[in-house]
Design a protein around this motif. Structure first.
Motif, PDB file in Angstrom:
ATOM      1  N   PRO A 166       0.792  -1.240   0.000  1.00  0.00           N
ATOM      2  CA  PRO A 166       0.000   0.000   0.000  1.00  0.00           C
ATOM      3  C   PRO A 166       0.822   1.286   0.000  1.00  0.00           C
ATOM      4  N   TRP A 167       2.042   1.250   0.476  1.00  0.00           N
ATOM      5  CA  TRP A 167       2.841   2.479   0.511  1.00  0.00           C
ATOM      6  C   TRP A 167       3.619   2.711  -0.781  1.00  0.00           C
ATOM      7  N   ASP A 168       3.608   1.738  -1.720  1.00  0.00           N
ATOM      8  CA  ASP A 168       4.301   1.921  -3.000  1.00  0.00           C
ATOM      9  C   ASP A 168       3.355   1.898  -4.200  1.00  0.00           C
ATOM     10  N   ASP A 169       2.372   0.985  -4.198  1.00  0.00           N
ATOM     11  CA  ASP A 169       1.466   0.817  -5.341  1.00  0.00           C
ATOM     12  C   ASP A 169       0.082   0.428  -4.814  1.00  0.00           C
ATOM     13  N   VAL A 170      -0.665   1.411  -4.380  1.00  0.00           N
ATOM     14  CA  VAL A 170      -1.971   1.155  -3.775  1.00  0.00           C
ATOM     15  C   VAL A 170      -2.899   0.432  -4.739  1.00  0.00           C
ATOM     16  N   THR A 171      -2.924   0.841  -5.984  1.00  0.00           N
ATOM     17  CA  THR A 171      -3.846   0.223  -6.941  1.00  0.00           C
ATOM     18  C   THR A 171      -3.457  -1.228  -7.211  1.00  0.00           C
ATOM     19  N   GLY A 172      -2.198  -1.488  -7.472  1.00  0.00           N
ATOM     20  CA  GLY A 172      -1.747  -2.858  -7.707  1.00  0.00           C
ATOM     21  C   GLY A 172      -1.997  -3.745  -6.503  1.00  0.00           C
ATOM     22  N   PHE A 173      -1.693  -3.222  -5.332  1.00  0.00           N
ATOM     23  CA  PHE A 173      -1.945  -3.928  -4.081  1.00  0.00           C
ATOM     24  C   PHE A 173      -3.432  -4.218  -3.926  1.00  0.00           C
ATOM     25  N   SER A 174      -4.278  -3.227  -4.168  1.00  0.00           N
ATOM     26  CA  SER A 174      -5.725  -3.365  -3.991  1.00  0.00           C
ATOM     27  C   SER A 174      -6.310  -4.397  -4.947  1.00  0.00           C
ATOM     28  N   LYS A 175      -5.767  -4.496  -6.139  1.00  0.00           N
ATOM     29  CA  LYS A 175      -6.252  -5.494  -7.098  1.00  0.00           C
ATOM     30  C   LYS A 175      -5.979  -6.913  -6.599  1.00  0.00           C
ATOM     31  N   ILE A 176      -4.832  -7.119  -5.982  1.00  0.00           N
ATOM     32  CA  ILE A 176      -4.507  -8.436  -5.416  1.00  0.00           C
ATOM     33  C   ILE A 176      -5.437  -8.738  -4.248  1.00  0.00           C
ATOM     34  N   VAL A 177      -5.608  -7.763  -3.363  1.00  0.00           N
ATOM     35  CA  VAL A 177      -6.469  -7.934  -2.189  1.00  0.00           C
ATOM     36  C   VAL A 177      -7.903  -8.220  -2.627  1.00  0.00           C
ATOM     37  N   LEU A 178      -8.395  -7.475  -3.610  1.00  0.00           N
ATOM     38  CA  LEU A 178      -9.774  -7.656  -4.079  1.00  0.00           C
ATOM     39  C   LEU A 178     -10.021  -9.094  -4.516  1.00  0.00           C
ATOM     40  N   LYS A 179      -9.106  -9.676  -5.265  1.00  0.00           N
ATOM     41  CA  LYS A 179      -9.283 -11.064  -5.728  1.00  0.00           C
ATOM     42  C   LYS A 179      -9.488 -12.008  -4.545  1.00  0.00           C
ATOM     43  N   ASP A 180      -8.682 -11.847  -3.514  1.00  0.00           N
ATOM     44  CA  ASP A 180      -8.809 -12.729  -2.349  1.00  0.00           C
ATOM     45  C   ASP A 180     -10.058 -12.417  -1.529  1.00  0.00           C
ATOM     46  N   GLN A 181     -10.456 -11.146  -1.471  1.00  0.00           N
ATOM     47  CA  GLN A 181     -11.693 -10.805  -0.763  1.00  0.00           C
ATOM     48  C   GLN A 181     -12.914 -11.390  -1.479  1.00  0.00           C
ATOM     49  N   ILE A 182     -12.884 -11.403  -2.793  1.00  0.00           N
ATOM     50  CA  ILE A 182     -13.982 -12.010  -3.551  1.00  0.00           C
ATOM     51  C   ILE A 182     -14.042 -13.502  -3.247  1.00  0.00           C
ATOM     52  N   LYS A 183     -12.886 -14.155  -3.193  1.00  0.00           N
ATOM     53  CA  LYS A 183     -12.840 -15.590  -2.850  1.00  0.00           C
ATOM     54  C   LYS A 183     -13.451 -15.820  -1.469  1.00  0.00           C
ATOM     55  N   GLN A 184     -13.089 -14.969  -0.500  1.00  0.00           N
ATOM     56  CA  GLN A 184     -13.672 -15.101   0.839  1.00  0.00           C
ATOM     57  C   GLN A 184     -15.184 -14.930   0.788  1.00  0.00           C
ATOM     58  N   PHE A 185     -15.635 -13.888   0.126  1.00  0.00           N
ATOM     59  CA  PHE A 185     -17.064 -13.601   0.035  1.00  0.00           C
ATOM     60  C   PHE A 185     -17.802 -14.800  -0.552  1.00  0.00           C
ATOM     61  N   ASP A 186     -17.278 -15.341  -1.643  1.00  0.00           N
ATOM     62  CA  ASP A 186     -17.931 -16.450  -2.337  1.00  0.00           C
ATOM     63  C   ASP A 186     -17.839 -17.766  -1.569  1.00  0.00           C
ATOM     64  N   ALA A 187     -16.891 -17.882  -0.660  1.00  0.00           N
ATOM     65  CA  ALA A 187     -16.707 -19.128   0.105  1.00  0.00           C
ATOM     66  C   ALA A 187     -17.614 -19.209   1.332  1.00  0.00           C
ATOM     67  N   CYS A 188     -18.417 -18.201   1.537  1.00  0.00           N
ATOM     68  CA  CYS A 188     -19.307 -18.164   2.702  1.00  0.00           C
ATOM     69  C   CYS A 188     -20.226 -19.375   2.727  1.00  0.00           C
ATOM     70  N   ILE A 189     -20.437 -19.921   3.917  1.00  0.00           N
ATOM     71  CA  ILE A 189     -21.343 -21.058   4.071  1.00  0.00           C
ATOM     72  C   ILE A 189     -22.639 -20.589   4.723  1.00  0.00           C
ATOM     73  N   ASP A 190     -23.574 -21.484   4.873  1.00  0.00           N
ATOM     74  CA  ASP A 190     -24.893 -21.128   5.416  1.00  0.00           C
ATOM     75  C   ASP A 190     -24.856 -20.924   6.922  1.00  0.00           C
ATOM     76  N   THR A 191     -24.205 -19.871   7.336  1.00  0.00           N
ATOM     77  CA  THR A 191     -24.102 -19.552   8.753  1.00  0.00           C
ATOM     78  C   THR A 191     -23.723 -18.079   8.883  1.00  0.00           C
ATOM     79  N   ILE A 192     -23.565 -17.619  10.084  1.00  0.00           N
ATOM     80  CA  ILE A 192     -23.036 -16.272  10.309  1.00  0.00           C
ATOM     81  C   ILE A 192     -21.534 -16.346  10.073  1.00  0.00           C
ATOM     82  N   THR A 193     -21.030 -15.470   9.225  1.00  0.00           N
ATOM     83  CA  THR A 193     -19.601 -15.433   8.934  1.00  0.00           C
ATOM     84  C   THR A 193     -19.084 -14.016   9.152  1.00  0.00           C
ATOM     85  N   PHE A 194     -17.968 -13.919   9.863  1.00  0.00           N
ATOM     86  CA  PHE A 194     -17.346 -12.629  10.161  1.00  0.00           C
ATOM     87  C   PHE A 194     -16.116 -12.428   9.288  1.00  0.00           C
ATOM     88  N   PHE A 195     -16.023 -11.246   8.698  1.00  0.00           N
ATOM     89  CA  PHE A 195     -14.896 -10.879   7.839  1.00  0.00           C
ATOM     90  C   PHE A 195     -14.073  -9.793   8.519  1.00  0.00           C
TER      91      PHE A 195
END
Length: 174
Positions: A49-78
């Motif tokens: 984040p201190w050198d390339d916020v956009t490049g960093f954010s694109k990597i983070v977004l991919k993994d956050q989408i994976k987390q979001f999509d991996a949610c199961i039928d319960t309460i899940t905390f992110f």
């Protein structure tokens, strides 16, 4: 299925709170950004984040989408949600890239709990380099990012980890 985000500026107690909820048997996901920073530092890239916020954010977004999509039928905390990236990008006055906005709008969470800056517990480390004043500014941008997406972030009081967990669980279990 209920997706619950725990967010806030750096060093506000999010990860400790997530760990507490996990110890109670709740499904949780750790903060993606911290793991990406560790990986990128080990690889010696500038995708931090201190050198390339956009490049960093694109990597983070991919993994956050994976987390979001991996949610199961319960309460899940992110530990942070997709809109956090918008808050950080806005904080640095960077342009929001289309994929980020699209996913922030379409992948919706059920509840947003935001932890305010807390100078008494604040500390820095290799992945968390912001000072307390910067953390407070980031908190404001995170809150605005969620509000701009029509969320109503619930401020979690500055109380013990266990009391914070109880506060959140009482709200969710209504």
């Amino acid at each position: 299925m209920r997706r619950v985000v725990i967010t806030g500026g750096p060093a506000s107690g999010k990860s400790s709170l997530i760990e507490s909820l996990a110890s109670k048997g709740y499904a949780t996901f750790p903060e993606v950004a911290r793991e990406v920073i560790k990986q990128q530092l080990e690889l010696g890239t500038n995708k931090v984040p201190w050198d390339d916020v956009t490049g960093f954010s694109k990597i983070v977004l991919k993994d956050q989408i994976k987390q979001f999509d991996a949610c199961i039928d319960t309460i899940t905390f992110f530990d942070r949600g997709i809109p956090d990236l918008i808050g950080y990008m806005n904080h640095g006055d960077f342009k929001i890239f289309p994929d980020l906005m699209e996913n922030a709008q379409n992948k919706r969470y059920d509840d947003i709990f935001i932890l305010p800056p807390w100078p008494e517990i604040y500390s820095t480390d290799n992945e968390r380099r912001e000072n307390i004043n910067e953390a407070a500014l980031i908190f404001d941008e995170l809150k605005k990012a969620y509000q701009s997406l029509n969320y109503i972030p619930i401020i979690v009081p500055k109380i013990s980890i266990e009391e914070r967990a109880t506060f959140i669980l009482n709200y969710i279990n209504g």
